[in-house]
Design an enzyme around this catalytic site. Structure first.
Site, PDB file in Angstrom:
ATOM      1  N   CYS A   2       0.871  -1.412  -0.018  1.00  0.00           N
ATOM      2  CA  CYS A   2      -0.007  -0.249   0.151  1.00  0.00           C
ATOM      3  C   CYS A   2       1.178   1.600   0.146  1.00  0.00           C
ATOM      4  CB  CYS A   2      -1.262  -0.597   1.014  1.00  0.00           C
ATOM      5  SG  CYS A   2      -1.426  -1.576   1.481  1.00  0.00           S
ATOM      6  N   ARG A  27       1.266   1.955  -6.174  1.00  0.00           N
ATOM      7  CA  ARG A  27       1.277   0.734  -4.443  1.00  0.00           C
ATOM      8  C   ARG A  27       0.015   0.468  -4.049  1.00  0.00           C
ATOM      9  NH1 ARG A  27       7.180   1.479  -2.638  1.00  0.00           N
ATOM     10  NH2 ARG A  27       5.660   0.206  -0.387  1.00  0.00           N
ATOM     11  N   TRP A  74      -3.815  -1.720  -1.141  1.00  0.00           N
ATOM     12  CA  TRP A  74      -4.055  -2.873  -2.116  1.00  0.00           C
ATOM     13  C   TRP A  74      -4.197  -3.984  -1.379  1.00  0.00           C
ATOM     14  CZ3 TRP A  74      -2.050  -7.522  -1.879  1.00  0.00           C
ATOM     15  CH2 TRP A  74      -1.363  -8.828  -2.857  1.00  0.00           C
ATOM     16  N   ASN A 100       0.727   0.078   6.266  1.00  0.00           N
ATOM     17  CA  ASN A 100       1.071  -1.382   5.083  1.00  0.00           C
ATOM     18  C   ASN A 100       1.270  -2.230   5.682  1.00  0.00           C
ATOM     19  OD1 ASN A 100       2.365  -2.636   2.671  1.00  0.00           O
ATOM     20  ND2 ASN A 100       4.238  -0.317   2.681  1.00  0.00           N
ATOM     21  N   GLY A 101       1.327  -3.408   4.840  1.00  0.00           N
ATOM     22  CA  GLY A 101       1.590  -4.430   5.715  1.00  0.00           C
ATOM     23  C   GLY A 101       1.161  -4.964   5.845  1.00  0.00           C
ATOM     24  N   GLU A 485       9.580 -13.151 -20.093  1.00  0.00           N
ATOM     25  CA  GLU A 485       9.143 -12.009 -19.858  1.00  0.00           C
ATOM     26  C   GLU A 485       8.152 -11.296 -20.757  1.00  0.00           C
ATOM     27  OE1 GLU A 485       9.398  -8.123 -17.954  1.00  0.00           O
ATOM     28  OE2 GLU A 485       9.723  -9.699 -16.844  1.00  0.00           O
ATOM     29  N   LYS A 489       4.630  -9.827 -19.469  1.00  0.00           N
ATOM     30  CA  LYS A 489       3.785  -8.201 -19.452  1.00  0.00           C
ATOM     31  C   LYS A 489       2.710  -8.165 -20.316  1.00  0.00           C
ATOM     32  CE  LYS A 489       6.477  -5.766 -17.904  1.00  0.00           C
ATOM     33  NZ  LYS A 489       7.318  -7.001 -17.229  1.00  0.00           N
ATOM     34  N   GLU A 492       0.611  -9.277 -17.571  1.00  0.00           N
ATOM     35  CA  GLU A 492       0.277  -8.034 -16.126  1.00  0.00           C
ATOM     36  C   GLU A 492      -1.076  -7.151 -17.184  1.00  0.00           C
ATOM     37  OE1 GLU A 492       3.867  -7.866 -13.976  1.00  0.00           O
ATOM     38  OE2 GLU A 492       4.097  -7.333 -16.098  1.00  0.00           O
ATOM     39  N   HIS A 508       6.956 -31.256 -26.418  1.00  0.00           N
ATOM     40  CA  HIS A 508       6.362 -31.817 -25.592  1.00  0.00           C
ATOM     41  C   HIS A 508       5.583 -31.579 -24.628  1.00  0.00           C
ATOM     42  CE1 HIS A 508      11.229 -33.699 -25.652  1.00  0.00           C
ATOM     43  NE2 HIS A 508      11.343 -32.793 -25.471  1.00  0.00           N
ATOM     44  N   LYS A 607       3.052  -2.066  -7.901  1.00  0.00           N
ATOM     45  CA  LYS A 607       3.961  -2.121  -7.685  1.00  0.00           C
ATOM     46  C   LYS A 607       5.356  -2.449  -6.717  1.00  0.00           C
ATOM     47  CE  LYS A 607       7.836  -0.254 -10.822  1.00  0.00           C
ATOM     48  NZ  LYS A 607       7.979  -1.415 -12.021  1.00  0.00           N
TER      49      LYS A 607
END
Length: 612
Positions: A2, A27, A74, A100-101, A485, A489, A492, A508, A607
């Site tokens: 957060c 955040r 968040w 935050n946490g 990657e 992207k 996301e 496979h 983030k």
């Protein structure tokens, strides 16, 4: 994960805190809230949704006052809603908190507090903490600072908190453990935030609060104690950040801006570290361990998400040039399987924010087992650089877009430099070869700029495949992490299901998915696996898959067999990830925009992942 912002001073606090929340929204953006103190009158406004929803809701209220704290969330405990938004208040309504946490033992504490007559208005762990502070204050008769200190000694987990007291309207209480907190020092005012982005507009002087520290802040005074009650002398540092770095600069989105910043960010990462004419790499951050690097048994890279993909690139480079065995581990899994680590190991921890909770936990465990810890981080003053023995900053500058772009290429650049530096120390590379590689590396920012010139072509191709439900990304060698990657992207920010695979693994299992609706993005540049990749492309085309190839400029062989191709400049195989990544970032961006997605703030993400 957060965002926290607080202010105490001579200014009207609401505009400072509201603007700070907008800067911190990357955040977390599930909900937002602000509490303002004007004398002993506290006004609290909070709403589910983005900060703009809160701003609109509160526009007709009197929000005056010189002390305020704000939070953008968040969600961890309790779904996004008005009632679960911060700030939360104590049972008597006098104390307020933002947090935050995660308080891991909140359920046990809540059960005890319920038996003592407390009533809760939310589903959050945060509300439990402020009720605990109030309960201690009532039972022990202690002042607020001591009550907070005693409460924090009872909780397990991570936190960065700000507490406001209507009965003491001239101060704020701040504390941290495992979640970041920075205090901006002004003249007759202080700023409190999860990171420096909301502070730089007002002051460049900051104090990074350490774990297990608690601070009392008034307009003119700052007192910091440890949780064991020992007073601390704060160290004021100067921010190396410019306000324009936090603006979009004419781009539609931060992500697009940050993609186009990569020629500069890669150059900044290399600046003062490579000397092509003499064939030397200098990394001051790990210089004191140069001798140790000659005799280490192995390197373990720990990271999460995009940083883990960068670590996979580092594995290829370090093993190729320094001939040191490398293992790349998810930090989130590393410490749970009792790994074998010795004092002859070097652990490299990679994190853009320097606050990734899983990576920090992995560092702590590896240190206990005697390993030497190097950090690769973008944020000066973050927790990971302070936990590690040594390290290298990426100097990418602030990255606001939640989907990492320039941080990834900066991490890969640092790992490239570290691979060459270790090879230089161990004598596993000739001076002539190092001169050749460093000369080419020096030109990579220009080649990245050339790769960005494919933007319009990538936009056109993106429009052709934007309605796909699934995508495959294929690569070999160091092209495999690039494929991973690229898939990440796309997932996301566009919400298209995508997977990255080593190209040889396609037959496979994943080949069963291929049909005329399936886009397959292939890293098919000139390298040691070129002919093998061509065979993989033919296997996809035989099953009517749509092939989009990233090819070396001038390539004709691949161009003639694929549906679409995107050229990147020719370069040594060592630098393929820095170039092939560019069109994949652009493709994810344009597809997301075409699908109407929120590019900078994709759903359910944040983030900085400061919770496990």
């Amino acid at each position: 994960m957060c965002g926290i912002i607080g202010y105490i001073g001579f200014r009207e606090a609401w505009p400072v805190v509201l603007k700070g929340l907008k800067r911190l929204e990357y955040r977390g953006y599930d909900s937002a809230g602000i509490a303002v103190l004007n004398g002993e009158k506290q006004s609290t406004y909070k709403k589910a949704g983005k900060v703009s929803v809160l701003e609109d809701y509160a526009k007709d209220f009197d929000c005056s006052g010189n002390i305020a704290m704000g939070h953008t969330r968040w969600a961890t405990h309790g779904q996004p809603s008005d009632r679960n938004s911060h700030p939360h208040t104590s049972n008597n309504g006098q104390l307020s908190i933002i947090h935050n946490g995660i308080i891991e033992n909140y359920a046990t504490l809540k059960e005890e507090l319920l038996t003592r007559g407390h009533h809760f208005s939310s589903d959050t762990d945060t509300e439990v903490l402020i009720h605990l502070v109030e309960e201690i204050q009532n039972i022990e008769g202690t002042d607020l600072l001591e009550s907070v200190r005693l409460a924090l000694n009872e909780v397990a987990g991570a936190y960065a908190i700000v507490i406001m007291d209507q009965a003491n309207p001239d101060r704020l209480i701040v504390a941290r453990k495992g979640s970041p907190m920075v205090i901006g020092v002004g003249s007759g005012e202080y700023f409190i935030a999860s990171d420096a982005t909301p502070i730089i507009e007002y002051t460049k002087n900051v104090i990074y609060l350490n774990d297990n520290e608690i601070a009392v802040i008034t307009k003119s005074e700052l007192l910091i104690k440890r949780l064991d009650n020992v007073i601390q002398t704060p160290m004021i540092q100067e921010l190396n950040m410019k306000l324009e770095m936090l603006e979009k600069g004419g781009y539609d989105h931060f992500m697009l801006k940050e993609i186009f910043e990569q020629p500069r960010s890669i150059l900044d990462c290399m600046r003062g570290r490579i000397y092509p004419q003499s064939g030397q790499v200098q990394l001051g951050g790990i210089k004191e361990f140069a001798e140790k690097l000659k005799n280490i048994d192995r390197i373990i890279i720990v990271a999460c998400g995009t940083s883990w993909h960068a670590g996979l690139v580092g594995e290829y480079l370090i093993e190729e040039y320094a001939r040191i065995p490398v293992e790349v581990e998810y930090a989130s899994e590393f410490r749970y399987r009792n790994p074998i680590i010795t004092e002859k190991d070097v652990v490299i921890a990679i994190s853009q924010s320097g606050e990734t909770a899983d990576t920090m936990a992995a560092i702590e465990m590896a240190k206990e087992k005697g390993a030497t810890i190097f950090g690769i981080c973008n944020v000066t003053g973050a927790s990971i650089p302070r936990l590690t023995h040594a390290g290298v900053y990426t100097h990418a500058g602030p990255e606001i877009g939640v989907a990492s772009t320039k941080a990834f290429t900066a991490q890969v650049t640092v790992l490239t430099l570290m691979a060459f530096y270790m090879a230089q120390q161990k004598g596993t590379i000739s001076k002539g070869k190092l001169i050749q590689l460093l000369t080419e590396l020096e030109d990579i920012p220009n080649k990245v700029q050339q790769a960005l010139e494919s933007n319009e072509l990538v936009k056109y191709i993106s429009a052709e495949i934007k309605d796909a439900s699934n995508c495959l990304f294929l690569g070999r060698g160091s092209g495999f992490p690039v494929a991973l990657e690229g898939a990440l992207k796309l997932k996301e920010i566009s919400y298209i299901h995508a997977e990255g695979y080593p190209a040889a693994e396609m037959k496979h299992g994943p080949i069963a998915l291929i049909d005329e609706q399936m886009p397959v993005i292939v890293i098919a540049t000139h390298n040691s696996s070129y002919e093998k990749v061509i065979s993989n492309i033919q296997e996809v085309k035989a099953r009517k898959g749509i092939v989009i190839a990233i090819v070396t400029k001038g390539d004709q062989k691949v161009r003639d067999m694929v549906d679409y191709f995107i050229e990147i400049p020719d370069a040594d195989e060592a630098f393929l990830p820095l170039l092939a990544t560019i069109p994949l970032q652009l493709m994810a961006y344009h597809i997301a925009v075409l699908r109407g997605c929120n590019v900078d703030q994709p759903r359910n993400l944040a983030k900085s992942v400061t919770v496990e």
